[in-house]
Design an enzyme around this catalytic site. Sequence first.
Site, short mmCIF file in Angstrom:
data_model
loop_
_atom_site.label_atom_id
_atom_site.label_comp_id
_atom_site.label_asym_id
_atom_site.label_seq_id
_atom_site.Cartn_x
_atom_site.Cartn_y
_atom_site.Cartn_z
N GLY A 1 0.82 -1.20 0.00
CA GLY A 1 0.00 0.00 0.00
C GLY A 1 0.86 1.25 0.00
O GLY A 1 1.94 1.26 0.57
N ARG B 1 0.12 -4.55 -4.91
CA ARG B 1 0.16 -5.58 -3.86
C ARG B 1 0.44 -6.94 -4.49
O ARG B 1 -0.28 -7.91 -4.28
CB ARG B 1 -1.15 -5.60 -3.10
CG ARG B 1 -1.39 -4.35 -2.26
CD ARG B 1 -2.66 -4.50 -1.43
NE ARG B 1 -3.08 -3.22 -0.89
CZ ARG B 1 -2.70 -2.74 0.29
NH1 ARG B 1 -1.88 -3.42 1.04
NH2 ARG B 1 -3.14 -1.57 0.71
N ASP C 1 5.38 -5.74 5.30
CA ASP C 1 5.57 -7.18 5.49
C ASP C 1 5.69 -7.97 4.19
O ASP C 1 6.66 -8.71 3.99
CB ASP C 1 4.39 -7.76 6.28
CG ASP C 1 4.64 -7.64 7.76
OD1 ASP C 1 5.80 -7.37 8.14
OD2 ASP C 1 3.68 -7.80 8.53
N THR D 1 4.94 1.28 6.50
CA THR D 1 3.58 0.81 6.76
C THR D 1 2.93 1.77 7.73
O THR D 1 3.52 2.14 8.75
CB THR D 1 3.53 -0.59 7.39
OG1 THR D 1 2.21 -0.77 7.96
CG2 THR D 1 4.52 -0.77 8.52
N ASP E 1 0.65 0.97 9.57
CA ASP E 1 0.29 0.18 10.76
C ASP E 1 1.43 0.12 11.78
O ASP E 1 1.20 -0.26 12.93
CB ASP E 1 -0.08 -1.25 10.34
CG ASP E 1 -1.43 -1.30 9.64
OD1 ASP E 1 -2.09 -0.24 9.58
OD2 ASP E 1 -1.80 -2.36 9.13
N ASP F 1 3.76 -1.94 12.24
CA ASP F 1 3.95 -3.24 12.88
C ASP F 1 5.12 -4.04 12.31
O ASP F 1 5.26 -5.24 12.58
CB ASP F 1 2.66 -4.07 12.80
CG ASP F 1 2.18 -4.29 11.37
OD1 ASP F 1 2.83 -3.77 10.44
OD2 ASP F 1 1.16 -4.97 11.18
N GLY G 1 -5.20 -0.81 11.09
CA GLY G 1 -4.46 -1.63 12.04
C GLY G 1 -5.06 -3.02 12.12
O GLY G 1 -5.90 -3.27 12.98
N ARG G 2 -4.65 -3.94 11.24
CA ARG G 2 -5.25 -5.27 11.21
C ARG G 2 -4.66 -6.19 12.27
O ARG G 2 -5.37 -6.93 12.91
CB ARG G 2 -5.06 -5.91 9.83
CG ARG G 2 -5.77 -5.10 8.77
CD ARG G 2 -5.95 -5.87 7.49
NE ARG G 2 -6.84 -5.08 6.63
CZ ARG G 2 -7.33 -5.49 5.50
NH1 ARG G 2 -7.04 -6.67 5.04
NH2 ARG G 2 -8.14 -4.71 4.79
#
Lengths: 341, 341, 341, 341
Positions: free
Chosen positions: D10, D72, D103, D125, D127, D129, D170-171
Site C-alpha cells: 500500500g 500488492r 511485510d 507501513t 500500521d 507493525d 491496524g489489522r
Amino acid sequence: MRVGLLTGGGDVPGLNAAIRAVVKRGEGEYGHSIIGFRNGWRGVVDGASEPMTRQHIRNVLPVGGTLLGTARYHPHKSDGGLDAVMATLEAERIEALICIGGDGTLHAASKVAEAGIRIVAIPKTIDNDVWGTDQSIGFDTAVTIATEAIDRIHTTAESHNRVMIVEVMGRHAGWIAATAGIAGGAELVLTPEEPFDIDRIERFLKHRHRAHASFSIVVVAEGAVPAEGTAMHYETQVGKFGEIVAGAIGERLKAEIEQRTGFDTRVTVLGHVQRGGTPTPTDRILGSRFGVAAIDAVARGESNVMTALRGERVELVPLSEIAGKVKHVPDDLLAVARALA
Amino acid sequence: MRVGLLTGGGDVPGLNAAIRAVVKRGEGEYGHSIIGFRNGWRGVVDGASEPMTRQHIRNVLPVGGTLLGTARYHPHKSDGGLDAVMATLEAERIEALICIGGDGTLHAASKVAEAGIRIVAIPKTIDNDVWGTDQSIGFDTAVTIATEAIDRIHTTAESHNRVMIVEVMGRHAGWIAATAGIAGGAELVLTPEEPFDIDRIERFLKHRHRAHASFSIVVVAEGAVPAEGTAMHYETQVGKFGEIVAGAIGERLKAEIEQRTGFDTRVTVLGHVQRGGTPTPTDRILGSRFGVAAIDAVARGESNVMTALRGERVELVPLSEIAGKVKHVPDDLLAVARALA
Amino acid sequence: MRVGLLTGGGDVPGLNAAIRAVVKRGEGEYGHSIIGFRNGWRGVVDGASEPMTRQHIRNVLPVGGTLLGTARYHPHKSDGGLDAVMATLEAERIEALICIGGDGTLHAASKVAEAGIRIVAIPKTIDNDVWGTDQSIGFDTAVTIATEAIDRIHTTAESHNRVMIVEVMGRHAGWIAATAGIAGGAELVLTPEEPFDIDRIERFLKHRHRAHASFSIVVVAEGAVPAEGTAMHYETQVGKFGEIVAGAIGERLKAEIEQRTGFDTRVTVLGHVQRGGTPTPTDRILGSRFGVAAIDAVARGESNVMTALRGERVELVPLSEIAGKVKHVPDDLLAVARALA
Amino acid sequence: MRVGLLTGGGDVPGLNAAIRAVVKRGEGEYGHSIIGFRNGWRGVVDGASEPMTRQHIRNVLPVGGTLLGTARYHPHKSDGGLDAVMATLEAERIEALICIGGDGTLHAASKVAEAGIRIVAIPKTIDNDVWGTDQSIGFDTAVTIATEAIDRIHTTAESHNRVMIVEVMGRHAGWIAATAGIAGGAELVLTPEEPFDIDRIERFLKHRHRAHASFSIVVVAEGAVPAEGTAMHYETQVGKFGEIVAGAIGERLKAEIEQRTGFDTRVTVLGHVQRGGTPTPTDRILGSRFGVAAIDAVARGESNVMTALRGERVELVPLSEIAGKVKHVPDDLLAVARALA
C-alpha cells in the site's frame, strides 16, 4: 486560435488553478493553442514562451506559486518595453492575451490593450485591494495563514502575559489585518484605512491589562500609519525610494508600546509565508472559475475586461473602470473588528 | 433588555464565533443580558438556560461545535411544543430571540415569530442550501475538510490505479460536492441538481482509463440520484422513513462501477468529520459578522428577519422570503466542475 | 498525598497534555491532590496556587500554551528565592513537586531537590537540546511549523528566482534547523554545531544558480555562527548582555549574500509562531506519557529524576546526569542534511 | 553501479522522500545509476523500468504516494514470479536492489535475496507493525490524520451527546488506535492486542454517561476483536477469504452499543484518507534518513538487511531477524491509553 498567458507581480497561491483552467478549457472546449510566457511581461519582452499542454498542468491544483514564473517588471515603464511586447506578440501570432496579476500587471495590460491587443485580465493579490471584484486570487489563503499564526501566538501570549504584535501584509488596504484580526480575536487591528492614535492605544492597553486581561494581540497592516499630529517617539524606517519596508511599523509600535506601558512586547513579521504554499479551496475555486471565465470571454471576442467575483457570480468588468482605484476595507467590516476587540 | 440565544440542528464550525459576537456586542455596546438556551429549542421547551457572560466566550473562536449544545428538535412538530416555548420565554422575560440554525430551526423560528416573539435568525448549514444568503456558517470549513480528503485520496488513487469515490454531505443541494470537486480536481462530480446517467459514467471512465489516465476520482453528494429511466443493477438503501442514509449512494456507485468496468473501486464516506473541528477564518468571520448584525438588528427593533451575506455586505432578509426554498448550486458553477473534469 | 505541579520557561505546545495526564492519573489512580502553581517558580515564591481537578483539564489536549501559565524566573538566581520556595512548599504541605521545563527550570529543580524536596522533572523545549532524552515536549510541533513555513516559502522562491533565508529557533543546538531543513528540502542548513564558512556559501550559491537552479533556500538556526577566521562584511547584532537576538543572524546572512552574489535575497524570521498553537499528536502523546510516568514515579517514591524517551520506552534518568549538558544534533543527521542539499 | 529501486504494498506518505534520498545520494555521492521499477514487484516481473534522475525527484518531498507506483503483488506467491524477477534483474544488470515496503514486500525481498540478489530494504507501513524498527515510514502521518479526525469528531460529539466510534487502520497491531486515541483524548481504545469485553464497555459507557459526561469517543482498530466467550448480538462481516473488511468492526460495535445502551451512536470509518496526502516532517525525515542509509549500505556491500530506527540512530538489521514477526503495541503505551480515558 493562439492565446497568450502570463502571470505577473508577486506570486500567490491559486495562480496554478487559473493557469490549469485556461489550458484545460482552452484546449478541450475551443481547441486553442495556449502559449505561456515565462516570468510575466519579462518573458513577453524577451520572447520566452512555450506552448502549454495538459501535461504541464497535471497535479498543479494544490501547488502554490506559479508554474509560469513571475516578475515585477512593467513594460510601459521601461524604454521600448511596449514595442518589444508588440513585436513578440506579432511574431508569435498571439490573437489574445490573458494576464493574471495585480495592480501593476493590470495597468500594463490596459496599456497593451490600448495598442490594439485583445486582453482579458484576472485579478490576483493577497492584499485584496483590486477594485471591481469582491475577491482576488490569493487573499483567502493569506488570511488563513495569518489567522493560523495569530492562533499560535495567542497561546504563547496568554502563557506569558505579553503584548504580541503581528505585522501582516497590506500596503494600501488593510484587508488581511481586518479579517485575520477578526478571525484570530485580536484586541487591536490597525489598518491604512484608519490612521491610529498611539495615545489611545496606550490607554486601551493599560486599561485592559489593569482591568482583567494578562495579554493583548495587536494585528497591524504593514501600511498602517499614525494619525496626523500624533506624537511618537520612534520614526518608521522607509526604503530608499520612500517605500514601505516590511517589519518597520511592527518594530516601531513595539518600541512605542514598551516605552509607554512597560509591558513585555514582541513583534512577529509574517512576511513571505503569507504568499506561499497550498492554496485554500476558495482560492483554487476562484482561480478555476476566473480561468474558465477568461478563456470563455476570449472565445466570445471580449477585450479589455477583467473577470470579477460579484456575490455568487463571476462577471466581467471593463479594465478602464478599475484603473487607479484601490478597494478599501468597508466601514462595516472595520466596525466588526472594533466591536469584537 | 433580555435577549435569548440558541443554536439548533446539526452542529457546524463557526457557531461559537456567532455566539461570542452576540454576547460581546450585546453586553459591551447595548448592556443587554444574553440568555443562552441549552440544546436548541429543546432547552427552551425545558427551560434550560443560563446568562452568558464574557467568561463563557473566552477562547472559543477557534473551537468547533457549539458551547450552547444543540439538538434536532422542532417545537412546532410536537404536541404542546410551541406553548412550552412561549411559556419559557415569558417566564424568562425574553424580549427577543436570536436563533442560529438551518432549515428546520429557521422554520421553527418563523412559527414562533407568528406567535408574537421578536426573532432574528442566523443561517448555518454545511450544505449551504439556505436560500437568501450567499453563504451559511459552516460551509467553508466543510469544503476545506472535504478538499483535504480529496487531496489525500488523490495521491493514493494515483499510486494504485483505482477509481476512488468520495461521498460528501449534501442531501438536497450539491454545494460541497461541486466546490470540493473543483478544488480537489475531481474527474466526476455528482449532485442532486443533475441526476446522473450511469451509462455515461461507465463510458467516461472506460474512455479515460483507456486513453491515458490510470485513476479517477468521483465526488458524489449523498443526495445524488440516477436520472429517471436509468437501469442500474443495485438499489440505494434508504432509511426507515425513506430518508437518505450516509454511505448508501457511494456504496451503490462502487458496486455499479466495478461490475460495469472491472476497475478496482473504493469508496470513502467522509461523514461527521465534515462538520467538526476548528473553523476556517471565513467561517469565523461570517459567524462574527452575522452575530454583530443580529444583535444590532435586535437593538433596532427588527423582527422576523435573517442575516444574509450578499456580495461583500451583510444584510437582513425577511424570514418569510426564505421559507420552504432550497438554494441550489447555480448552473455556472456546475459548468466549471464539468469543464475542468 | 499533595503533589505540586508547575510549568517553567518558555511555553511550548504539549504542556497541557502533560498537566492533564498528571491530574487525571494522580487523582484517578492514586487519589492525590494536585496543587498547580501559577507562572512557574514565580508562583511557588508568591504562593499562587490552586488545586487542579478534572474540571480544569477538560478539552485541553489540543490547546497550546500552558493553562498554569509560565515565567522565565529562576529562584536560585535571586536573593531569598529558594527560601521562599521552601516556605511555600511547607505551608502548602507539598510532598513532591513535578516540574515541567527546560534547562533553566530543571537546573532550579535540582537546586530545590538538594534542599530536600522530592522532585520529578519533565523535559520540554522546542530546541530539543535537553540531554538524556531522545525528545522533549514541543520539539515536534516546532519542526512541523517550521517545515510548513519552508514549504510555503519554497513556492514563492521558485516563482521569483530568489535566495530565501529562513531563521528558526535553536541557540545552542540546531535541531529545528537540521530536521526542518531536511523535511523542507533546504539547499543549505546552518547550525551552531557546524560554524559556517561564508566563502563556501558564496561559491555554493553561485555555482548552483549558474548550473541549473533558479532559487535556493537557506535554513539557519538563530545560534549559527561563522567559523573562526571567516571574513564577513557585517557584524551580527547582539543584545545588551551579549545574548543572541532573534533575526540577527538571518539579516546578517542576507546582507552578506546579497553583497557577494547580487542575488535577490529575502529573510523570514519565524519567531514566536514556532512555539504556539495546537500540539502535534507526537507532542500530545509525549506529554501524556511523561505525565503518567512522572506521577507514577512520585507514587513509587522516586526523586531527583527526569522522565526521558529512549527509543520506544519512557524511562527515568537522574537529574544530576543531565545538568549542564547540551544535547547536540548528531553527526549522522547533519550528514543527511548535507547529503540531500 | 546499477541499483534497482521499487516501492511495494500500500502507498504511504513519505515514500517519495526515500526515493529522492536514494536517487540524490546514489547519483551525487557514488555516481550510481538508479533504475526505478514501476508498481513494485509487478514492474520487475514485467521489466517496466526507467533510470531515475534528479529531474524525476524535483519537488516530491511534500507529495504523498509514490512516484514509482506500487502494487500488492508478491512474486514468490505466483508461478514463475521469482524466475521472471531474476531474468529482469539480470537483463538490466542490476547489482543491488533497494525495496521499500511492508511485510509482504519485505518477505518477497528475502526470497529474492536467497536467490543471490543483493537486497537492502526500507520499512514502510502506516500500521507500524514491522518488527525491528521503532518506526516505519507513513505511520506518523497516519496518526496525525487520525488525530485530526478525532479532534473534529470531538466537537460534534460534545454538541450532540453522542457515542462516536472512529475506526482506524491496524489489522494485526493497534498502533494508530493507541496513539491517536491518546492524542485525541478517546474514552475507549480497542486494539488487536487486547480483545475487548463488550459487557465491560456497556457498563463503562452507562456509568460515564450517568455520572457526568454527555458523550464518549471510542477509537477502534479494524483488527480489534471481542474476547473469547463474549456474547455479542451481531457478527462481524468478513471478506470472501476470511479477511478483515474495513468498517466491519465499527458498524458491529455501533449496533451492539445502541442495542445495549440506547445511546445515539455514530461510526466514522477513516479509510483511505489515512494513507494519503502531504507527509509530516517526521515521515519526510525518516524517509530521507532511510534512503541515505540504504544507498550507503549498498555502497558498503551490505545485503539482506533492513534500515531501522533505534532511538535517535538509524541502524541496519538482518532481514532474517524480522521475518514473520509482528511488532505489537507495548503494554506501557496501552496502559497510558487506559489511564487517561
